[in-house]
Scaffold this active site. Structure first.
Site, PDB file in Angstrom:
ATOM      1  N   GLN A 100      58.460  15.512   2.937  1.00  0.00           N
ATOM      2  CA  GLN A 100      57.855  15.134   4.210  1.00  0.00           C
ATOM      3  C   GLN A 100      57.226  13.749   4.221  1.00  0.00           C
ATOM      4  O   GLN A 100      57.282  13.052   5.231  1.00  0.00           O
ATOM      5  CB  GLN A 100      56.796  16.165   4.584  1.00  0.00           C
ATOM      6  CG  GLN A 100      56.234  16.019   5.988  1.00  0.00           C
ATOM      7  CD  GLN A 100      55.599  17.300   6.450  1.00  0.00           C
ATOM      8  OE1 GLN A 100      56.262  18.208   6.914  1.00  0.00           O
ATOM      9  NE2 GLN A 100      54.295  17.383   6.318  1.00  0.00           N
ATOM     10  N   GLU A 101      56.599  13.343   3.117  1.00  0.00           N
ATOM     11  CA  GLU A 101      55.893  12.072   3.114  1.00  0.00           C
ATOM     12  C   GLU A 101      56.099  11.317   1.807  1.00  0.00           C
ATOM     13  O   GLU A 101      55.988  11.898   0.725  1.00  0.00           O
ATOM     14  CB  GLU A 101      54.388  12.291   3.329  1.00  0.00           C
ATOM     15  CG  GLU A 101      54.029  12.965   4.632  1.00  0.00           C
ATOM     16  CD  GLU A 101      52.536  13.174   4.792  1.00  0.00           C
ATOM     17  OE1 GLU A 101      51.761  12.591   3.998  1.00  0.00           O
ATOM     18  OE2 GLU A 101      52.143  13.927   5.693  1.00  0.00           O
ATOM     19  N   LYS A 124      44.070  10.086   4.006  1.00  0.00           N
ATOM     20  CA  LYS A 124      45.422   9.992   4.546  1.00  0.00           C
ATOM     21  C   LYS A 124      45.304   9.806   6.057  1.00  0.00           C
ATOM     22  O   LYS A 124      44.739  10.657   6.741  1.00  0.00           O
ATOM     23  CB  LYS A 124      46.214  11.272   4.253  1.00  0.00           C
ATOM     24  CG  LYS A 124      46.670  11.424   2.823  1.00  0.00           C
ATOM     25  CD  LYS A 124      47.422  12.737   2.619  1.00  0.00           C
ATOM     26  CE  LYS A 124      48.664  12.828   3.480  1.00  0.00           C
ATOM     27  NZ  LYS A 124      49.420  14.085   3.261  1.00  0.00           N
ATOM     28  N   HIS A 138      58.453  15.694  10.076  1.00  0.00           N
ATOM     29  CA  HIS A 138      57.923  14.521  10.769  1.00  0.00           C
ATOM     30  C   HIS A 138      59.023  13.564  11.226  1.00  0.00           C
ATOM     31  O   HIS A 138      58.752  12.617  11.953  1.00  0.00           O
ATOM     32  CB  HIS A 138      56.938  13.761   9.870  1.00  0.00           C
ATOM     33  CG  HIS A 138      55.690  14.519   9.596  1.00  0.00           C
ATOM     34  ND1 HIS A 138      54.758  14.111   8.662  1.00  0.00           N
ATOM     35  CD2 HIS A 138      55.202  15.668  10.117  1.00  0.00           C
ATOM     36  CE1 HIS A 138      53.760  14.979   8.638  1.00  0.00           C
ATOM     37  NE2 HIS A 138      54.012  15.926   9.509  1.00  0.00           N
ATOM     38  N   SER A 179      53.801  20.426  10.686  1.00  0.00           N
ATOM     39  CA  SER A 179      54.044  21.240   9.491  1.00  0.00           C
ATOM     40  C   SER A 179      52.747  21.970   9.182  1.00  0.00           C
ATOM     41  O   SER A 179      51.864  21.449   8.520  1.00  0.00           O
ATOM     42  CB  SER A 179      54.448  20.333   8.323  1.00  0.00           C
ATOM     43  OG  SER A 179      54.491  21.065   7.123  1.00  0.00           O
ATOM     44  N   GLU A 210      51.613  16.377  -3.377  1.00  0.00           N
ATOM     45  CA  GLU A 210      51.007  17.343  -2.471  1.00  0.00           C
ATOM     46  C   GLU A 210      52.008  18.446  -2.134  1.00  0.00           C
ATOM     47  O   GLU A 210      53.191  18.165  -1.933  1.00  0.00           O
ATOM     48  CB  GLU A 210      50.562  16.612  -1.195  1.00  0.00           C
ATOM     49  CG  GLU A 210      49.942  17.487  -0.128  1.00  0.00           C
ATOM     50  CD  GLU A 210      49.622  16.698   1.127  1.00  0.00           C
ATOM     51  OE1 GLU A 210      49.639  17.298   2.212  1.00  0.00           O
ATOM     52  OE2 GLU A 210      49.360  15.473   1.021  1.00  0.00           O
ATOM     53  N   ASP A 248      54.225  13.929  -0.514  1.00  0.00           N
ATOM     54  CA  ASP A 248      53.922  15.234   0.075  1.00  0.00           C
ATOM     55  C   ASP A 248      55.258  15.935   0.271  1.00  0.00           C
ATOM     56  O   ASP A 248      56.032  15.588   1.155  1.00  0.00           O
ATOM     57  CB  ASP A 248      53.195  15.076   1.412  1.00  0.00           C
ATOM     58  CG  ASP A 248      52.987  16.415   2.122  1.00  0.00           C
ATOM     59  OD1 ASP A 248      53.289  17.464   1.515  1.00  0.00           O
ATOM     60  OD2 ASP A 248      52.549  16.411   3.286  1.00  0.00           O
ATOM     61  N   GLU A 307      54.136   9.915  11.995  1.00  0.00           N
ATOM     62  CA  GLU A 307      52.951   9.313  11.389  1.00  0.00           C
ATOM     63  C   GLU A 307      53.100   7.806  11.182  1.00  0.00           C
ATOM     64  O   GLU A 307      52.372   7.201  10.403  1.00  0.00           O
ATOM     65  CB  GLU A 307      52.616  10.031  10.079  1.00  0.00           C
ATOM     66  CG  GLU A 307      52.239  11.486  10.327  1.00  0.00           C
ATOM     67  CD  GLU A 307      51.754  12.216   9.098  1.00  0.00           C
ATOM     68  OE1 GLU A 307      51.768  11.625   8.000  1.00  0.00           O
ATOM     69  OE2 GLU A 307      51.355  13.383   9.237  1.00  0.00           O
ATOM     70  N   HIS A 327      44.412  13.196   8.247  1.00  0.00           N
ATOM     71  CA  HIS A 327      44.805  13.299   9.659  1.00  0.00           C
ATOM     72  C   HIS A 327      45.805  14.441   9.838  1.00  0.00           C
ATOM     73  O   HIS A 327      46.124  15.160   8.894  1.00  0.00           O
ATOM     74  CB  HIS A 327      45.439  11.980  10.101  1.00  0.00           C
ATOM     75  CG  HIS A 327      46.710  11.655   9.370  1.00  0.00           C
ATOM     76  ND1 HIS A 327      47.645  10.757   9.833  1.00  0.00           N
ATOM     77  CD2 HIS A 327      47.242  12.124   8.188  1.00  0.00           C
ATOM     78  CE1 HIS A 327      48.659  10.681   8.991  1.00  0.00           C
ATOM     79  NE2 HIS A 327      48.432  11.497   7.991  1.00  0.00           N
ATOM     80  N   ARG A 328      46.356  14.557  11.051  1.00  0.00           N
ATOM     81  CA  ARG A 328      47.489  15.434  11.321  1.00  0.00           C
ATOM     82  C   ARG A 328      48.594  14.599  11.963  1.00  0.00           C
ATOM     83  O   ARG A 328      48.375  13.475  12.415  1.00  0.00           O
ATOM     84  CB  ARG A 328      47.110  16.587  12.267  1.00  0.00           C
ATOM     85  CG  ARG A 328      46.054  17.554  11.764  1.00  0.00           C
ATOM     86  CD  ARG A 328      46.341  18.148  10.406  1.00  0.00           C
ATOM     87  NE  ARG A 328      47.528  18.963  10.305  1.00  0.00           N
ATOM     88  CZ  ARG A 328      47.557  20.295  10.263  1.00  0.00           C
ATOM     89  NH1 ARG A 328      46.427  20.972  10.358  1.00  0.00           N
ATOM     90  NH2 ARG A 328      48.691  20.946  10.101  1.00  0.00           N
ATOM     91  N   SER A 329      49.786  15.166  12.019  1.00  0.00           N
ATOM     92  CA  SER A 329      50.901  14.406  12.596  1.00  0.00           C
ATOM     93  C   SER A 329      50.734  14.197  14.096  1.00  0.00           C
ATOM     94  O   SER A 329      51.194  13.208  14.661  1.00  0.00           O
ATOM     95  CB  SER A 329      52.227  15.107  12.306  1.00  0.00           C
ATOM     96  OG  SER A 329      52.197  16.456  12.734  1.00  0.00           O
ATOM     97  N   ASP A 374      47.629  21.698   0.158  1.00  0.00           N
ATOM     98  CA  ASP A 374      47.388  21.565   1.596  1.00  0.00           C
ATOM     99  C   ASP A 374      47.628  22.929   2.249  1.00  0.00           C
ATOM    100  O   ASP A 374      46.690  23.667   2.530  1.00  0.00           O
ATOM    101  CB  ASP A 374      48.297  20.494   2.180  1.00  0.00           C
ATOM    102  CG  ASP A 374      48.187  20.383   3.698  1.00  0.00           C
ATOM    103  OD1 ASP A 374      47.211  20.907   4.269  1.00  0.00           O
ATOM    104  OD2 ASP A 374      49.084  19.783   4.327  1.00  0.00           O
ATOM    105  N   LYS A 423      41.508  19.026   6.084  1.00  0.00           N
ATOM    106  CA  LYS A 423      41.901  18.818   7.481  1.00  0.00           C
ATOM    107  C   LYS A 423      40.969  19.625   8.377  1.00  0.00           C
ATOM    108  O   LYS A 423      40.932  20.854   8.284  1.00  0.00           O
ATOM    109  CB  LYS A 423      43.345  19.264   7.709  1.00  0.00           C
ATOM    110  CG  LYS A 423      44.392  18.407   7.008  1.00  0.00           C
ATOM    111  CD  LYS A 423      45.778  18.984   7.224  1.00  0.00           C
ATOM    112  CE  LYS A 423      46.867  18.075   6.661  1.00  0.00           C
ATOM    113  NZ  LYS A 423      48.216  18.707   6.759  1.00  0.00           N
TER     114      LYS A 423
END
Length: 448
Positions: A163-164, A388, A155, A42, A285, A242, A205, A365-367, A312, A337
């Protein structure tokens, strides 16, 4: 002794099985440093460009041999002989060499790999852990983990609109205690999902990815998992979301397919306000889309004293976009990031700008990740107080947490844990603290 002697890049695989760049920097004195570059699914449209080969005959066009060639050719020729201790000069040289606004010629993945590996080599030359090299000798604070234990959006297919769904064990005594709490809640969630005959496969993740009817159902599952593990919402653990709203923003409206609704920016703000009034949510987020600046202003005006509002996709770790956000009072937090902006120097500048504005800065982090643990050291070096790194599952995620355990152990009695104070970097600390105290007496009756 500290001059760059050689730089070599190679193509490796990330946690999704896609190619990414790994770089090794060697210094005249024999010291070296390595780094591997993450990749997002994403992604914000304003991010620096990750250079891919587009050769369909290998890795479905996702190969990174062009980026590897950039490192082993032009970048090496340009940086050879420069001091690894001058991070800013090295990063500026690569930006200048690339010559584009978004690092698209050489590739942000090529430039970042070198930037991070240089920092590692410099730290090794100085016989310092990376967090000390970045933050100085007084660096001593471990971050609160924001753990994505239920994955949705891009994800995890057919899960949720958002997403999260994260747990935030801010009430822990130490980082190691926070990690213990997170792991126990994660396993409690797995048990709950099994009891409800829901899918316990994991997303990118490491969080579980069940197919749920609504986004609120996911929040309820997290609350139940916190309680089942023996902890109390607000006192011990909060929830963070998120939304990744840019992913469901269509023609000026926010389309929540799982709930069958389409909302204006103002209605989306009200939707979020309702969520934080009902649940122990401490952070949201990307509550709005990446270019909905007016909507962000409205959200921060209405909710900014009650909850952390993280940009983000809105900021993509860019000082230029962050400056605009600070001037407009568009939020009160930024996600940091390294691969969004493409160099370590620019990453640090963005985080420090946010902190000077009394915003929080969350290292993330990233996915698509690797075993590289740079962000763990970066979170400590910046004194960000928040990180994160995903669920306490999958080695590319646990590598970051295990590195933080090592740092905590190395610091010994001098180690501090950011705790709930990490969220009170905003100018009006008392307002947010008061909001959390009110939640202690209204959250489902579980906190007395």
């Amino acid at each position: 002794m500290v001059a760059i002697k050689n730089i070599r890049a190679m193509e490796i695989l990330d946690s999704r099985g896609n190619p990414t760049v790994k770089v090794r920097v060697e210094l005249d004195g024999g010291c070296s440093g390595t780094a591997a570059v993450p990749s997002g699914a994403s992604t914000g449209k304003h991010e620096s460009v990750e250079l891919r080969d587009a050769d369909r005959s290998r890795f479905n066009g996702l190969g990174v041999l062009k980026a590897v060639s950039s490192v082993n050719g032009e970048i090496l020729e340009s940086l050879e002989g420069m001091s690894a201790l001058d991070q800013a000069a090295i990063d500026h040289k690569m930006i200048e060499l690339d010559g584009t606004e978004n690092k698209s010629r050489l590739g942000a993945n090529a430039i970042l790999g070198v930037s991070l590996a240089v920092a590692r080599a410099a730290a090794n030359y100085l016989s310092l852990p990376l967090y000390r090299h970045l933050g100085g000798i007084t660096t001593d604070t471990l971050p609160v983990p924001m753990m994505n234990i239920l994955n949705g959006g891009k994800h995890a297919a057919d899960s949720t609109d958002f997403q999260e769904f994260m747990i935030v064990p801010a009430g822990a005594r130490s980082f190691s205690h926070a990690l213990q709490m997170g792991s126990e809640i994660y396993h409690s969630l797995k048990t709950l999902l099994k009891e409800k005959s829901l899918n316990t496969n994991v997303g990118d993740e490491g969080g579980f990815a069940p197919s749920l009817r609504t986004n609120r159902e996911a929040v309820e599952l997290l609350l139940s998992a916190i309680e089942k593990a023996g902890y109390k919402p607000v006192r011990d653990c909060f929830i963070a979301l998120d939304l990744a709203s840019s992913e469901f923003y269509r023609d000026g409206r926010y389309v929540l397919a799982k709930e069958g609704i389409s909302l204006t920016s103002e209605e989306m703000v009200d939707y979020c306000a309702d969520l934080i009034s009902k649940y122990p949510i401490i952070s949201i987020e990307d509550g709005l889309a990446e270019d909905d600046w007016d909507g962000w202003q409205l959200m921060n005006k209405k909710l900014g004293k009650r909850v952390q509002l993280v940009g983000d996709d809105l900021y993509v770790t860019s000082v230029k976009r962050l400056s605009k956000g600070i001037a407009m009072k568009a939020s009160n937090s930024i996600l940091i990031k390294v691969n969004q902006v493409g160099t370590l120097s620019e990453t640090i500048s963005a985080a420090q700008m946010a902190q000077r504005a009394h915003w929080t800065a969350i290292v993330s982090h990233r996915s698509g990740e690797t075993e590289d643990t740079t962000i763990a050291d970066l979170s400590v070096g910046l004194g960000s107080g928040l990180i994160k790194a995903g669920a306490p599952c999958r080695s590319e995620r646990t590598a970051k947490y295990n590195r933080l355990l090592e740092i905590e152990n190395e610091l010994g009695h001098s180690a501090k844990f950011a705790g709930i104070g990490a969220f009170y970097n905003m100018e009006d600390k008392s307002a947010m603290a008061g909001e959390q105290r009110k939640k202690q007496v209204k959250t489902r009756g579980v906190v007395k």
